[in-house]
Design an enzyme around this catalytic site. Structure first.
Site, PDB file in Angstrom:
ATOM      1  N   HIS A  72      21.738  -6.195   2.395  1.00  0.00           N
ATOM      2  CA  HIS A  72      22.644  -6.824   3.361  1.00  0.00           C
ATOM      3  C   HIS A  72      22.035  -6.955   4.753  1.00  0.00           C
ATOM      4  CE1 HIS A  72      26.129  -7.230   0.757  1.00  0.00           C
ATOM      5  NE2 HIS A  72      25.771  -6.080   0.228  1.00  0.00           N
ATOM      6  N   ASP A  76      22.219 -10.380   6.587  1.00  0.00           N
ATOM      7  CA  ASP A  76      22.773 -10.532   7.940  1.00  0.00           C
ATOM      8  C   ASP A  76      21.788 -11.228   8.863  1.00  0.00           C
ATOM      9  OD1 ASP A  76      25.074  -9.237   7.121  1.00  0.00           O
ATOM     10  OD2 ASP A  76      24.656  -7.363   8.200  1.00  0.00           O
ATOM     11  N   GLU A 102      29.146 -16.605   3.615  1.00  0.00           N
ATOM     12  CA  GLU A 102      28.080 -17.567   3.921  1.00  0.00           C
ATOM     13  C   GLU A 102      28.633 -18.979   4.099  1.00  0.00           C
ATOM     14  OE1 GLU A 102      28.452 -17.690  -0.527  1.00  0.00           O
ATOM     15  OE2 GLU A 102      28.668 -16.185   0.988  1.00  0.00           O
TER      16      GLU A 102
END
Length: 168
Positions: A72, A76, A102
């Site tokens: 993640h 990010d 997203e």
């Protein structure tokens, strides 16, 4: 003096609460709430001045796989890099919002097909500037719909979502 300090702190806290309620924490983009508010304002302008506008939906292709494979933190950073690229390139009159995960939405205050096509091409090109790994770049799918005079905002959003689905 103490009262003035308390008033300043309270006003700062209220500003922060307003910002958090209307912006995405990770990217700083307007969120779904602010997008909805701006769209309602656009609809009123559209009705008063018969001004056209377009809604675009974007989805980062394969983003779940990026999160699953690289974690993640990388996901990010990919989102942050994509948003940065878009901020550098998009006109100030385009509202760019993160609506979740997203998925992104744009409000573009025109129905000029050439300008809209150029915006879509620009978004597709920007994604290629975001590196996931040294050998892999990001890709996006875009769907758009121009607000028709007789249709509801909800219908315009549905058409943009259907166009995104077809693009994927």
């Amino acid at each position: 003096s103490r009262l003035l300090r308390e008033v300043k702190l309270r006003k700062a806290a209220e500003r922060r609460i307003r910002y958090v309620a209307t912006h995405d924490e990770l990217t700083g983009l307007p969120n779904r709430n602010l997008l909805s508010d701006r769209m309602q304002q656009a609809i009123l302008q559209h009705q008063r001045g018969n001004k056209a506008f377009c809604v675009m939906f974007l989805d980062l292709d394969g983003f779940k796989a990026i999160n699953d494979e690289y974690g993640h933190n990388v996901g990010d950073q990919v989102l942050i890099d994509f948003v940065y690229q878009c901020h550098q390139a998009l006109n100030d009159d385009i509202l760019f919002a993160r609506i979740g995960g997203e998925e992104f939405a744009l409000y573009v205050a025109t129905d000029d097909a050439d300008k809209l096509r150029a915006t879509c091409e620009q978004l597709l090109s920007l994604a290629n500037n975001v590196m996931v790994t040294p050998s892999k770049t990001l890709s996006v799918s875009v769907g758009s719909a121009i607000k028709r005079a007789t249709e509801t905002f909800s219908n315009t959003m549905k058409r943009a979502d259907q166009a995104l689905y077809l693009a994927k």
